[in-house]
Design a protein around this motif. Structure first.
Motif, PDB file in Angstrom:
ATOM      1  N   VAL A  46       0.838  -1.207   0.000  1.00 38.95           N
ATOM      2  CA  VAL A  46       0.000   0.000   0.000  1.00 38.95           C
ATOM      3  C   VAL A  46       0.870   1.253   0.000  1.00 38.95           C
ATOM      4  N   ALA A  47       1.980   1.211   0.724  1.00 35.91           N
ATOM      5  CA  ALA A  47       2.885   2.362   0.745  1.00 35.91           C
ATOM      6  C   ALA A  47       3.448   2.641  -0.651  1.00 35.91           C
ATOM      7  N   GLN A  48       3.726   1.592  -1.419  1.00 34.02           N
ATOM      8  CA  GLN A  48       4.230   1.797  -2.780  1.00 34.02           C
ATOM      9  C   GLN A  48       3.144   2.348  -3.688  1.00 34.02           C
ATOM     10  N   TRP A  49       1.908   1.880  -3.511  1.00 35.07           N
ATOM     11  CA  TRP A  49       0.806   2.468  -4.285  1.00 35.07           C
ATOM     12  C   TRP A  49       0.717   3.966  -4.038  1.00 35.07           C
ATOM     13  N   TRP A  50       0.899   4.354  -2.792  1.00 33.00           N
ATOM     14  CA  TRP A  50       0.744   5.756  -2.402  1.00 33.00           C
ATOM     15  C   TRP A  50       1.912   6.626  -2.884  1.00 33.00           C
ATOM     16  N   SER A  51       3.126   6.073  -2.861  1.00 33.88           N
ATOM     17  CA  SER A  51       4.312   6.877  -3.158  1.00 33.88           C
ATOM     18  C   SER A  51       4.747   6.821  -4.613  1.00 33.88           C
TER      19      SER A  51
END
Length: 297
Positions: A46-51
């Motif tokens: 999820v952090a990669q989706w966001w960043s």
């Protein structure tokens, strides 16, 4: 009287509340263990989706998969579950893939193991027929997993060169002389580099995902769904080439500084909307073509 007859027709198992069924408890335990095992993997995903803007479409993938399952809920409820111990083998294989991914520092393996685990749980609890019904949303979940960096780079560079070739071919027809060196387009006003961010990989991944979603919602024929998904690739590539052409015209005839900042970002959104419109028009053309063939048959 009809309600009484309907109640009598229910099997004893259907009269048992779901929280008292052994299958429900097994599913709850498996889901709890899955959440415990995959919490670090999911947090980083999820952090990669966001960043990372290249994979921001990942937020929509599990939501759409859940919607498809909800739409098929009556069909899933109607079939007789036939649990299979082969699901345990799939679960074991997915856990081995998770271990390899974690200890080998390969996020891609750890993430795809989650989809494999979901398939194994379905087979173990409900059998192969249920897996066949939920196969599309399960396969769709692979689109939420970012491509490994080594593969991503191998795709990005050819897209950069292709976009620069397309732009260098079109711009002279619009009165702008160019000289291309690799992914650099030399204009009279300034050189224009087709960087990684301008390769079109972001719009390609997003448009392909949306094309699959659109095809599922708006088209019943499997053949046309596949054609729509495949058509999203040249549409995305062509739209990105037109975006670079527009940037070249902006640099040559207005202001080189406008190639950066707001106009650069806005052109990306504008071309993505153009890609969606093109995909929609292509679908309408395909439907008309299919109707014409059926009428002439």
């Amino acid at each position: 009287m009809a309600e009484l007859a309907q109640a009598v027709s229910l099997s004893p198992e259907e009269l048992i509340p779901w929280w008292k069924k052994p299958q429900a408890w097994r599913a709850a335990v498996l889901l709890a263990l899955t959440g415990w095992l995959y919490a670090p993997v999911l947090v980083r995903l999820v952090a990669q989706w966001w960043s990372d803007p290249n994979f921001s479409h990942g937020f929509f993938v599990p939501a759409f998969a859940a919607y498809v399952l909800w739409e098929d809920r009556d069909r899933l409820y109607a079939i007789q579950g036939s649990p299979s111990n082969w699901g345990l083998l799939l679960i074991l294989m997915s856990l081995l893939t998770l271990v390899l991914g974690v200890f080998g520092a390969e996020l891609f393996l750890a993430r795809i193991s989650l989809v494999l685990l979901a398939a194994g749980i379905v087979v173990f609890l409900r059998g192969w027929l249920t897996l066949r019904i939920v196969l599309f949303p399960l396969m769709f979940l692979f689109l939420m997993i970012p491509i490994p960096a080594i593969v991503f780079n191998e795709i990005t560079l050819p897209l950069q060169v292709l976009a620069s070739k397309l732009s260098a071919w079109l711009l002279p027809y619009l009165g702008v002389p160019v000289f291309r060196e690799g992914n650099v387009i030399n204009l009279p006003a300034m050189p224009l580099e087709v960087a990684d961010a301008c390769s079109g990989i972001r719009s390609l991944l997003s448009l392909t995902t949306l094309a699959i979603m659109y095809g599922y919602l708006m088209e019943k024929r499997i053949r046309l769904r596949v054609i729509l998904a495949l058509a999203s690739i040249p549409i995305a590539v062509g739209a990105n080439g037109l975006r670079i052409v527009g940037t070249g015209l902006l640099v040559q005839y207005w202001d080189p500084d406008k190639a950066q900042g707001f106009f650069h970002e806005f052109s990306g959104w504008l071309m993505f909307v153009f890609s969606l419109l093109t995909l929609f028009l292509f679908h309408q053309f395909m439907k008309s073509f299919a109707r014409a063939n059926e009428a002439s048959a």
